[in-house]
Motif scaffolding. Structure first.
Motif, PDB file in Angstrom:
ATOM      1  N   ILE A  64      17.269  43.259  40.673  1.00 29.45           N
ATOM      2  CA  ILE A  64      16.971  43.490  39.256  1.00 29.45           C
ATOM      3  C   ILE A  64      15.926  42.514  38.743  1.00 29.45           C
ATOM      4  CG2 ILE A  64      17.938  43.454  36.905  1.00 29.45           C
ATOM      5  CD1 ILE A  64      18.701  45.941  38.572  1.00 29.45           C
ATOM      6  N   ASP A  65      16.077  41.227  39.059  1.00 31.67           N
ATOM      7  CA  ASP A  65      15.137  40.220  38.565  1.00 31.67           C
ATOM      8  C   ASP A  65      13.714  40.469  39.063  1.00 31.67           C
ATOM      9  OD1 ASP A  65      17.105  39.015  37.105  1.00 31.67           O
ATOM     10  OD2 ASP A  65      17.455  37.385  38.526  1.00 31.67           O
ATOM     11  N   PRO A 113      24.756  42.887  50.552  1.00 33.78           N
ATOM     12  CA  PRO A 113      23.361  43.286  50.444  1.00 33.78           C
ATOM     13  C   PRO A 113      23.212  44.792  50.219  1.00 33.78           C
ATOM     14  CG  PRO A 113      23.887  42.963  52.753  1.00 33.78           C
ATOM     15  CD  PRO A 113      25.125  42.591  51.958  1.00 33.78           C
ATOM     16  N   PHE A 114      22.087  45.143  49.583  1.00 31.97           N
ATOM     17  CA  PHE A 114      21.750  46.528  49.301  1.00 31.97           C
ATOM     18  C   PHE A 114      20.355  46.840  49.830  1.00 31.97           C
ATOM     19  CE2 PHE A 114      24.124  44.914  45.555  1.00 31.97           C
ATOM     20  CZ  PHE A 114      25.264  45.707  45.649  1.00 31.97           C
ATOM     21  N   THR A 115      20.175  48.081  50.223  1.00 31.85           N
ATOM     22  CA  THR A 115      18.846  48.617  50.490  1.00 31.85           C
ATOM     23  C   THR A 115      18.603  49.637  49.395  1.00 31.85           C
ATOM     24  OG1 THR A 115      19.065  48.298  52.865  1.00 31.85           O
ATOM     25  CG2 THR A 115      17.416  49.906  52.127  1.00 31.85           C
ATOM     26  N   GLY A 135       1.950  45.441  40.429  1.00 32.76           N
ATOM     27  CA  GLY A 135       1.151  44.372  39.856  1.00 32.76           C
ATOM     28  C   GLY A 135       1.862  43.040  39.700  1.00 32.76           C
ATOM     29  N   ALA A 136       3.096  42.955  40.189  1.00 33.92           N
ATOM     30  CA  ALA A 136       3.866  41.714  40.034  1.00 33.92           C
ATOM     31  C   ALA A 136       4.305  41.193  41.402  1.00 33.92           C
ATOM     32  CB  ALA A 136       5.096  41.957  39.164  1.00 33.92           C
ATOM     33  N   PRO A 137       4.321  39.876  41.554  1.00 30.30           N
ATOM     34  CA  PRO A 137       4.834  39.323  42.814  1.00 30.30           C
ATOM     35  C   PRO A 137       6.340  39.535  42.904  1.00 30.30           C
ATOM     36  CG  PRO A 137       4.344  37.561  41.261  1.00 30.30           C
ATOM     37  CD  PRO A 137       3.900  38.842  40.622  1.00 30.30           C
ATOM     38  N   MET A 138       6.792  39.848  44.104  1.00 29.44           N
ATOM     39  CA  MET A 138       8.223  40.018  44.368  1.00 29.44           C
ATOM     40  C   MET A 138       8.679  38.797  45.154  1.00 29.44           C
ATOM     41  SD  MET A 138       9.109  43.004  43.073  1.00 29.44           S
ATOM     42  CE  MET A 138       7.949  42.895  41.718  1.00 29.44           C
ATOM     43  N   TYR A 139       9.697  38.150  44.659  1.00 29.21           N
ATOM     44  CA  TYR A 139      10.162  36.910  45.260  1.00 29.21           C
ATOM     45  C   TYR A 139      11.453  37.149  46.043  1.00 29.21           C
ATOM     46  CZ  TYR A 139       6.850  34.851  42.011  1.00 29.21           C
ATOM     47  OH  TYR A 139       5.711  34.535  41.329  1.00 29.21           O
ATOM     48  N   ALA A 140      11.461  36.743  47.291  1.00 32.40           N
ATOM     49  CA  ALA A 140      12.642  36.905  48.147  1.00 32.40           C
ATOM     50  C   ALA A 140      13.823  36.078  47.641  1.00 32.40           C
ATOM     51  CB  ALA A 140      12.303  36.531  49.593  1.00 32.40           C
ATOM     52  N   GLN A 167      14.596  40.830  49.007  1.00 30.54           N
ATOM     53  CA  GLN A 167      15.250  40.300  47.820  1.00 30.54           C
ATOM     54  C   GLN A 167      16.349  39.337  48.281  1.00 30.54           C
ATOM     55  OE1 GLN A 167      14.033  42.183  44.828  1.00 30.54           O
ATOM     56  NE2 GLN A 167      12.692  42.753  46.522  1.00 30.54           N
ATOM     57  N   SER A 168      16.870  38.554  47.373  1.00 28.40           N
ATOM     58  CA  SER A 168      17.960  37.644  47.753  1.00 28.40           C
ATOM     59  C   SER A 168      19.226  38.420  48.111  1.00 28.40           C
ATOM     60  CB  SER A 168      18.263  36.664  46.612  1.00 28.40           C
ATOM     61  OG  SER A 168      18.735  37.354  45.463  1.00 28.40           O
TER      62      SER A 168
END
Length: 187
Positions: free
Chosen positions: A44-45, A74-76, A34-39, A172-173
């Motif tokens: 965590i954020d 980076p992580f997957t 239900g929340a937007p995911m920002y690249a 994600q960043s």
């Protein structure tokens, strides 16, 4: 099943996965829980805003992995949903969240993390190159096995449990998240 047919089937499934991934990238915003995911935000954020990942976030905090997953990566991350945690035997999550079980909790959580940024296309290539399956080494040290089933990536854990990637390529960043429907358990 002939190897030629299996190869063609795998290629067709991979093509579907790549097209689905491309469509996902083309979307203005991926929604998770239900929340937007920002690249532009880190793992965590973004995760703290997903109502489907409150158990995972609580577990990451209890294990002391917040700063690691806010790091550059980076992580997957194969991110189990609340319902995936709820499907574990009664009392498992509460037991894992106890301070005296921090090492065990860390083992389970790091089994869901892979070094590097492995989007659906990269995982699909690994599966094709492996003639239908790929071995993915986790941060915990033990491998996951990735296969394709009905055009979707399925992960098999060390105990033979299987998790489907239900939402792929949540960028994600500091990496990428793939939402999974089961908690993966190492041997």
């Amino acid at each position: 099943m002939s190897s030629h047919f299996a190869s063609r089937l795998c290629a067709a499934a991979f093509s579907s996965l790549v097209l689905a991934g491309a469509a996902s990238v083309a979307q203005a915003q991926v929604m998770v829980g239900g929340a937007p995911m920002y690249a532009t935000k880190d793992i965590i954020d973004n995760a703290v805003n997903s109502k489907d990942h409150t158990t995972l976030v609580a577990a990451v905090k209890a294990a002391g992995l917040v700063e690691t997953l806010k790091g550059p990566g980076p992580f997957t991350v194969f991110a189990p949903t609340n319902s995936a945690f709820s499907a574990l035997p009664a009392g498992t999550v509460d037991n894992l969240l106890k301070p005296e079980n921090k090492a065990m909790l860390t083992t389970v959580l790091t089994y869901h993390v892979v070094p590097g940024k492995w989007d659906a296309a990269a995982i699909g290539h690994m599966i094709m190159d492996g003639k239908g399956q790929a071995t993915i080494k986790t941060v915990q040290g033990e491998p996951l096995t990735a296969t394709m089933r009905s055009g979707k990536v399925v992960l098999t854990d060390g105990k033979g449990g299987m998790a489907n990637i239900t939402t792929a390529d949540v960028y994600q960043s500091n990496g990428v998240i793939h939402v999974v429907d089961k908690v993966l358990i190492p041997k």
